[in-house]
Structures are given as structure tokens and as C-alpha cells.
Motif scaffolding. Structure first.
Motif, mmCIF file in Angstrom:
data_model
loop_
_atom_site.group_PDB
_atom_site.id
_atom_site.type_symbol
_atom_site.label_atom_id
_atom_site.label_comp_id
_atom_site.label_asym_id
_atom_site.label_seq_id
_atom_site.Cartn_x
_atom_site.Cartn_y
_atom_site.Cartn_z
ATOM 1 N N GLY A 1 -11.246 -2.392 4.800
ATOM 2 C CA GLY A 1 -11.613 -3.726 4.364
ATOM 3 C C GLY A 1 -13.100 -3.963 4.237
ATOM 4 O O GLY A 1 -13.546 -5.117 4.175
ATOM 5 N N LYS B 1 -4.914 -6.849 6.024
ATOM 6 C CA LYS B 1 -3.985 -5.742 5.888
ATOM 7 C C LYS B 1 -3.070 -5.778 7.096
ATOM 8 O O LYS B 1 -3.539 -5.840 8.241
ATOM 9 C CB LYS B 1 -4.715 -4.400 5.819
ATOM 10 N N ASN C 1 -3.465 -2.968 -4.548
ATOM 11 C CA ASN C 1 -3.683 -1.816 -3.691
ATOM 12 C C ASN C 1 -4.187 -0.630 -4.506
ATOM 13 O O ASN C 1 -3.819 -0.446 -5.668
ATOM 14 C CB ASN C 1 -2.362 -1.457 -3.000
ATOM 15 N N ILE D 1 -1.307 -5.642 1.764
ATOM 16 C CA ILE D 1 -2.660 -6.185 1.627
ATOM 17 C C ILE D 1 -2.531 -7.570 1.001
ATOM 18 O O ILE D 1 -1.816 -7.760 0.015
ATOM 19 C CB ILE D 1 -3.561 -5.250 0.789
ATOM 20 N N SER E 1 -10.501 1.488 2.899
ATOM 21 C CA SER E 1 -9.239 1.303 3.614
ATOM 22 C C SER E 1 -9.387 0.450 4.864
ATOM 23 O O SER E 1 -8.381 0.016 5.445
ATOM 24 C CB SER E 1 -8.642 2.664 3.981
ATOM 25 N N CYS F 1 -8.642 -1.637 -1.699
ATOM 26 C CA CYS F 1 -8.058 -2.632 -2.594
ATOM 27 C C CYS F 1 -9.121 -3.207 -3.517
ATOM 28 O O CYS F 1 -10.326 -3.038 -3.296
ATOM 29 C CB CYS F 1 -7.381 -3.740 -1.807
ATOM 30 N N GLY G 1 -6.099 3.637 -0.123
ATOM 31 C CA GLY G 1 -5.915 2.685 0.964
ATOM 32 C C GLY G 1 -6.792 1.460 0.860
ATOM 33 O O GLY G 1 -6.617 0.506 1.623
ATOM 34 N N SER H 1 0.834 -1.198 0.000
ATOM 35 C CA SER H 1 0.000 0.000 0.000
ATOM 36 C C SER H 1 0.872 1.251 0.000
ATOM 37 O O SER H 1 2.085 1.194 0.223
ATOM 38 C CB SER H 1 -0.912 0.007 1.235
ATOM 39 N N THR I 1 2.171 -0.543 4.184
ATOM 40 C CA THR I 1 1.558 -1.760 4.705
ATOM 41 C C THR I 1 1.302 -2.737 3.561
ATOM 42 O O THR I 1 1.402 -2.383 2.382
ATOM 43 C CB THR I 1 0.245 -1.447 5.432
ATOM 44 N N SER J 1 -8.600 -7.792 9.295
ATOM 45 C CA SER J 1 -8.822 -8.969 8.462
ATOM 46 C C SER J 1 -10.313 -9.092 8.227
ATOM 47 O O SER J 1 -11.118 -8.686 9.074
ATOM 48 C CB SER J 1 -8.263 -10.234 9.114
#
Length: 339
Positions: A178, A121, A147, A102, A176, A153, A151, A96, A100, A131
């Protein structure tokens, strides 16, 4: 990838670095459990590598998702596993904008017993930020993740919980944290799956996998172009009367077309699989294809366009004297001819 020919009798993870002539510069193999696999590796901007796959848990013998970071020489910087009492497997990882990682993969739901799409992430230290799982009524898989700048995905794969019960190609867009912003399915009355998704210069996405609903044969490569909002713009199928699978796709460096990498048994007189590369124009119309292999099964799972306009294709081959799978790398020119 993985190997059972190095180190000991177990399945080890294997990392090999080649130069531009295909010559081995170094190789590393590591063992964390009886059975370890790497399904995806990505080189980072500093020359290091991040990889995901699976390892056997030392507490309950189930599969745990495995995340490993290597330095530029293949030495392990860090190794982390994530899982519970059921199987978890990582299929793809991306970095990302904030450094971080993903990850997408699959996880067995302890209630239903089916696979669900699994996404995490994590910090560069390996600590989990969030998660999440997606799907769950039947089998659902997240095979490829990229990504996004906000932020969030994009995850692609296959689902039997949404769309057709036989399985549809599936794309999920998250924020961002999830959380799903939108999801779409693509396909017909039979089975479809997406193995690779990439951003395109126009802000949309190109993805490839397979379809049993459309095309010429039992299983054809399935190339789909979608907008930034997931709306299908067009699709194309490729292959013959046999089984043809697309495993990776890239937009060409000049932005005028796409390269599909995979495997096919439609064009080999012996009926075995060959490495297969297809070049298309901007709208997915085939310009040429090439196959590479022998009388036994040879498969490609990844490929890239090289700086000279050609391709580097990676997979395995069994067309050798021992009939045991060897790593197989093919370098081509810009017309798909091997060098």
C-alpha cells in the motif's frame, strides 16, 4: 445499490440478479443500520459476489466502510465494517491474485476535516492486512481500484491536494504494502475527476470521468489513455453544451475501441438527464452515441459489453408516473439500439 421501498423505513442495501433477458431471478435486501448503501458489486469466479459501500456505526453514528460477501443466490456469507470516529465510505473493490480484497474509498481526516483517499487490503476473512490514506491537504477521493499481478493496485479518483486546487483527475500506483510507487494528476485550470479505470490489452489503462477545463460545455465526459507508468498518451472529451458525465468505461472485446457509460443533459429537449453510452475507436474518436430516458432525470452509473457485442446499462430513472427513482436497465445491440 440501496432502497427505501423494501423491508422498512430505513435505507437498505439491495441486490438483484437478472437473466440475459432482463428478467428478475431473485432480489435480496438487508438492513444493518438506519442508512446502508452499496456503491459497487463484483462477481467472483465462483459465482459469489463482493460489494462495498457504507453503514452507520453502532457506536458513534458516523459512516463506516461496509464490505459484504454474498453467495451465488445473494445470501450473506460475511459482513464487515471498518471505521473510527469519522466517516468512511467504500467506492470500489477488486480481488487480488492471492484471494485477498483491495478496497478504495474516502475517509474524513480527523485533523483537517477534509476527505482523504482511503485504501485497505483485507483477508477473505475480513481481517485488515494494511490500510493507508493518500492526500489530505484538501478533499481527495478514491473512486475506482484495480488489482495488479504483483499484489499492488491502481487507484483513480480526484484530488485537490495535488495539481490544481479546483481538483484534478488522479491516479495512484501502490506496491503490495500500500505504499505509493508513483502518482499523477491530469487536467486543466478547472475541476476534473475519474470515476472508472480499467486495464487495457497493451498494458496501460483507460479511464473516464468528467472535466470542466476542456470540451464543449459546462461539464464533459473525460476519457484518458495512460501508459503502465501513468504517462498520458491521449485524452478526448464528449458531450454538448450541458452537463455530461462518464461513470464507467470498458475496452471492447475485440480490442478496437471503448464504451463509455454515464449520463447527459445535452441531448434531451426537456433539459433533464438521460442514460448515455458512447462508442469510440482505439484512439478515443467517437463512432456513435445513444441516449435513453424520458422527460425527467435518468442516469446510468455502470455498463458492460455483452457476449453478443451489445451493451447492458444500469442506473435509475425518474421518468415514471410516481417520479420516484426506479432501477433502470437497458440492453442494446452492437450499435447502441435498444432491444
Amino acid at each position: 445499490g440501496s432502497t427505501s421501498f423494501l423491508g422498512d423505513q430505513y435505507s437498505n442495501i439491495l441486490l438483484i440478479k437478472l437473466n440475459d433477458k432482463g428478467e428478475k431471478q431473485w432480489s435480496r435486501d438487508y438492513t444493518f443500520s438506519d442508512t446502508d448503501n452499496l456503491n459497487f458489486v463484483k462477481q467472483l469466479s465462483d459465482g459469489s459476489f463482493i460489494a462495498v459501500g457504507s453503514t452507520i456505526s453502532n457506536t458513534n453514528s458516523s459512516k463506516d466502510l461496509l464490505l459484504v460477501k454474498f453467495d451465488h443466490l445473494g445470501n450473506i456469507i460475511s459482513q464487515h465494517s471498518y471505521g473510527g470516529n469519522q466517516d468512511e465510505v467504500g467506492h470500489s473493490v477488486d480481488i487480488s491474485v492471492d484471494g485477498t480484497f483491495i478496497i478504495s474509498g474516502q475517509k474524513v481526516d480527523q485533523n483537517s476535516g477534509y476527505n482523504v483517499c482511503y485504501a485497505l487490503k483485507v483477508e477473505s476473512s475480513g481481517d485488515v492486512i494494511w490500510s493507508n490514506t493518500f492526500g489530505g491537504s484538501y478533499n481527495d477521493y478514491g473512486y475506482s481500484v484495480i488489482n495488479l499481478n504483483d499484489g499492488g493496485c491502481i487507484i483513480s479518483g480526484s484530488t485537490r491536494s495535488s495539481g490544481d486546487i479546483n481538483g484534478d483527475a488522479w491516479v495512484i500506483r501502490t506496491n503490495s504494502d500500500g505504499i505509493i510507487i508513483w502518482e499523477n494528476t491530469y487536467g486543466g485550470s478547472s475541476s476534473e475527476s475519474i470515476r472508472s479505470i480499467k486495464k487495457t490489452e497493451d498494458g496501460g489503462y483507460i479511464m473516464v470521468g468528467h472535466t470542466d477545463s476542456f470540451g464543449a460545455g459546462y461539464n464533459d465526459a473525460y476519457l484518458i489513455k495512460i501508459s503502465a507508468q501513468g504517462e498520458m498518451q491521449w485524452y478526448k472529451t464528449f458531450g454538448g453544451q450541458g452537463t455530461d458525465n462518464g461513470r464507467n468505461v470498458v475496452e471492447t472485446s475485440d480490442g478496437t475501441g471503448y464504451l463509455i457509460f454515464g449520463y447527459s443533459d445535452s441531448f434531451n429537449q426537456s433539459g433533464s438527464y438521460d442514460l448515455w453510452v458512447v462508442k469510440t475507436d482505439f484512439f478515443g474518436n467517437e463512432e456513435w452515441y445513444k441516449t435513453f430516458g424520458g422527460e425527467r432525470d435518468d442516469k446510468a452509473f455502470w455498463g458492460v459489453q455483452t457476449s453478443d457485442g451489445g451493451c447492458a446499462i444500469g442506473g435509475y430513472n425518474r421518468s415514471n408516473n410516481s417520479n420516484t427513482p426506479n432501477l433502470y436497465i437497458v440492453k442494446t445491440d452492437d450499435q447502441g439500439n435498444s432491444k
